[in-house]
Design a protein around this motif. Sequence first.
Motif, PDB file in Angstrom:
ATOM      1  N   LEU A   1       8.589   4.329  -7.734  1.00  0.00           N
ATOM      2  CA  LEU A   1       9.168   4.888  -6.368  1.00  0.00           C
ATOM      3  C   LEU A   1       8.986   6.335  -6.676  1.00  0.00           C
ATOM      4  N   SER A   2       7.884   6.901  -6.745  1.00  0.00           N
ATOM      5  CA  SER A   2       7.559   8.474  -6.949  1.00  0.00           C
ATOM      6  C   SER A   2       7.942   9.207  -5.758  1.00  0.00           C
ATOM      7  N   ASP A   3       7.780  10.543  -5.940  1.00  0.00           N
ATOM      8  CA  ASP A   3       8.315  11.615  -4.985  1.00  0.00           C
ATOM      9  C   ASP A   3       7.347  11.517  -3.795  1.00  0.00           C
ATOM     10  N   SER A   4       5.976  11.135  -4.185  1.00  0.00           N
ATOM     11  CA  SER A   4       4.963  10.895  -2.938  1.00  0.00           C
ATOM     12  C   SER A   4       5.226   9.748  -2.084  1.00  0.00           C
ATOM     13  N   VAL A   5       5.818   8.745  -2.655  1.00  0.00           N
ATOM     14  CA  VAL A   5       6.173   7.582  -1.964  1.00  0.00           C
ATOM     15  C   VAL A   5       7.624   7.866  -0.969  1.00  0.00           C
ATOM     16  N   LYS A   6       8.251   8.783  -1.570  1.00  0.00           N
ATOM     17  CA  LYS A   6       9.756   9.138  -0.878  1.00  0.00           C
ATOM     18  C   LYS A   6       9.118   9.993   0.434  1.00  0.00           C
ATOM     19  N   HIS A   7       8.269  10.929   0.216  1.00  0.00           N
ATOM     20  CA  HIS A   7       7.756  11.615   1.258  1.00  0.00           C
ATOM     21  C   HIS A   7       7.350  10.701   2.470  1.00  0.00           C
TER      22      HIS A   7
ATOM     23  N   GLU B   1       8.792   9.971   6.591  1.00  0.00           N
ATOM     24  CA  GLU B   1       7.768  10.204   7.780  1.00  0.00           C
ATOM     25  C   GLU B   1       7.612   8.706   8.742  1.00  0.00           C
ATOM     26  N   LEU B   2       7.667   7.503   7.897  1.00  0.00           N
ATOM     27  CA  LEU B   2       7.755   6.296   8.602  1.00  0.00           C
ATOM     28  C   LEU B   2       8.918   6.203   9.282  1.00  0.00           C
ATOM     29  N   ARG B   3      10.138   6.666   8.585  1.00  0.00           N
ATOM     30  CA  ARG B   3      11.758   6.571   9.200  1.00  0.00           C
ATOM     31  C   ARG B   3      11.535   7.157  10.374  1.00  0.00           C
ATOM     32  N   HIS B   4      10.945   8.500  10.349  1.00  0.00           N
ATOM     33  CA  HIS B   4      10.975   9.337  11.668  1.00  0.00           C
ATOM     34  C   HIS B   4      10.216   8.769  12.624  1.00  0.00           C
ATOM     35  N   CYS B   5       9.294   7.937  12.586  1.00  0.00           N
ATOM     36  CA  CYS B   5       8.590   7.039  13.410  1.00  0.00           C
ATOM     37  C   CYS B   5       9.264   6.031  13.959  1.00  0.00           C
TER      38      CYS B   5
ATOM     39  N   ARG C   1      17.542   3.254  -5.892  1.00  0.00           N
ATOM     40  CA  ARG C   1      16.391   4.175  -5.502  1.00  0.00           C
ATOM     41  C   ARG C   1      15.685   3.676  -4.268  1.00  0.00           C
ATOM     42  N   LEU C   2      15.409   2.601  -4.018  1.00  0.00           N
ATOM     43  CA  LEU C   2      14.862   2.173  -2.686  1.00  0.00           C
ATOM     44  C   LEU C   2      15.946   2.741  -1.671  1.00  0.00           C
ATOM     45  N   PHE C   3      17.166   2.463  -1.580  1.00  0.00           N
ATOM     46  CA  PHE C   3      18.282   2.981  -0.552  1.00  0.00           C
ATOM     47  C   PHE C   3      17.932   4.606  -0.492  1.00  0.00           C
ATOM     48  N   SER C   4      17.725   5.299  -1.698  1.00  0.00           N
ATOM     49  CA  SER C   4      17.772   6.838  -1.538  1.00  0.00           C
ATOM     50  C   SER C   4      16.306   7.125  -0.973  1.00  0.00           C
ATOM     51  N   PHE C   5      15.322   6.198  -0.639  1.00  0.00           N
ATOM     52  CA  PHE C   5      14.276   6.359  -0.018  1.00  0.00           C
ATOM     53  C   PHE C   5      14.546   6.040   1.262  1.00  0.00           C
ATOM     54  N   ASN C   6      15.521   5.659   1.834  1.00  0.00           N
ATOM     55  CA  ASN C   6      15.758   4.797   3.206  1.00  0.00           C
ATOM     56  C   ASN C   6      15.067   3.381   3.314  1.00  0.00           C
TER      57      ASN C   6
ATOM     58  N   THR D   1       0.918  -1.287  -0.049  1.00  0.00           N
ATOM     59  CA  THR D   1       0.082  -0.028   0.091  1.00  0.00           C
ATOM     60  C   THR D   1       0.826   1.116   0.036  1.00  0.00           C
ATOM     61  N   PRO D   2       1.907   1.484   0.797  1.00  0.00           N
ATOM     62  CA  PRO D   2       2.540   2.699   0.872  1.00  0.00           C
ATOM     63  C   PRO D   2       3.106   3.037  -0.464  1.00  0.00           C
ATOM     64  N   VAL D   3       3.504   1.863  -1.531  1.00  0.00           N
ATOM     65  CA  VAL D   3       3.939   1.978  -2.887  1.00  0.00           C
ATOM     66  C   VAL D   3       2.779   2.646  -3.587  1.00  0.00           C
ATOM     67  N   VAL D   4       1.515   1.840  -3.735  1.00  0.00           N
ATOM     68  CA  VAL D   4       0.721   2.109  -4.683  1.00  0.00           C
ATOM     69  C   VAL D   4      -0.503   3.012  -4.386  1.00  0.00           C
ATOM     70  N   LEU D   5      -0.532   3.393  -2.910  1.00  0.00           N
ATOM     71  CA  LEU D   5      -1.581   4.061  -2.368  1.00  0.00           C
ATOM     72  C   LEU D   5      -0.944   5.031  -1.230  1.00  0.00           C
ATOM     73  N   PRO D   6       0.049   5.941  -1.400  1.00  0.00           N
ATOM     74  CA  PRO D   6       0.884   6.517  -0.470  1.00  0.00           C
ATOM     75  C   PRO D   6      -0.191   7.504   0.580  1.00  0.00           C
TER      76      PRO D   6
END
Length: 328
Positions: free
Chosen positions: A224-230, A234-238, A265-270, A189-194
């Motif tokens: 892996l779009s910008d909306s997914v990166k965002h 946030e998930l990492r911050h939690c 690209r995955l790694f650049s998204f943490n 879901t985070p990937v397809v419906l952020p």
Amino acid sequence: MNTPSATWQQALADAFDSVADLCAYLQLSPADLNLPEHASAFPLRVPRDFAARMQAGNPDDPLLRQVLPDLAELNDYPGYNDDPVGDLQAVAQTGVIHKYHGRILLIATGACAVHCRYCFRRNFPYAELQLSGQKVDSAVAYVEQRQEISEVILSGGDPLLLSDTKLEQLMRRFAEISHIKRIRIHTRTPVVLPQRITGELLKAFSKLSAQLVMVLHANHAQELSDSVKHICSELRHCGVTLLNQSVLLKGINDDGERLCELSERLFSFNILPYYLHLLDRASGVGHFEVSEAKARALHQHLQRHLPGYLVPKLVMEQAGAAYKIPIC
Ligand SMILES: *Cc1c(COP(=O)(O)O)cnc(C)c1O
Ligand code: SF4
């Protein structure tokens, strides 16, 4: 024009559910596609946010190919069946699959935000086997009675399609068991419906007493779009640990350079690459299969080009085995 949906529930309701609408949106003529004559029992479902990452006019777009029904699904491939990984023989009780030492997998729901044509659980009897109501009580009891279980995996279907209240309760009940160290969520879901990653959900995640691991599912860097990166940041911050699993899919990501791009690209998204799966042999998915020999060669390509931590483990699932079998 796409008007952004107000809530994730609305975004889900607005998802494409007709091949004709998706084709029109992507400026494709159905005549150029290898479409089945009749609608499948596993219907099309594609969130608009995900469809927006596809290239208009390209019938071979790697994201489109993952979700568009294909005539080849009707072909019979020897060895393909409705329970390719032996899930049914590992059902401990309704909604609970106990296959591997120390962790159990819960079928939290049968629903998904996207329907992936290659899905190994596309023929899974969800109606009978998903967790609901009192079944949750007996699943909790099952874990309480087994000290050796330290991790509970919420899977499905996709657990993030549960309401915040249901999901929060489910996570909390297992996290409160003293020998549970980790709650893991397997979700696409985070990937397809952020949009699903709301402030409320993040709050529920931060309150959890156990550590939270989220295993995402992306197969191609273009997902892996910008909306997914965002939402990943946030998930990492939690404090959520983000991993990714992919399935090796013919004509979609069976290419060394594409797979390197995905890891980078995955790694650049943490997100760390975790598993690269050989296709599970579910009926209707044979046209996606990449041979084991080719898979090995692709994995060697990754090893030659990437730091070790960006090389996912190449594995296959075998009914009855004690772990996912590494291919190398
Ligand atoms: C994949 C899977 C797990 C998790 O396995 P890991 O190797 O820990 O990621 C657990 N239970 C089932 C039934 C699985 O299919
Ligand atoms: S999101 Fe996962 S479980 Fe759902 S259809 Fe896709 S691969 Fe299958």
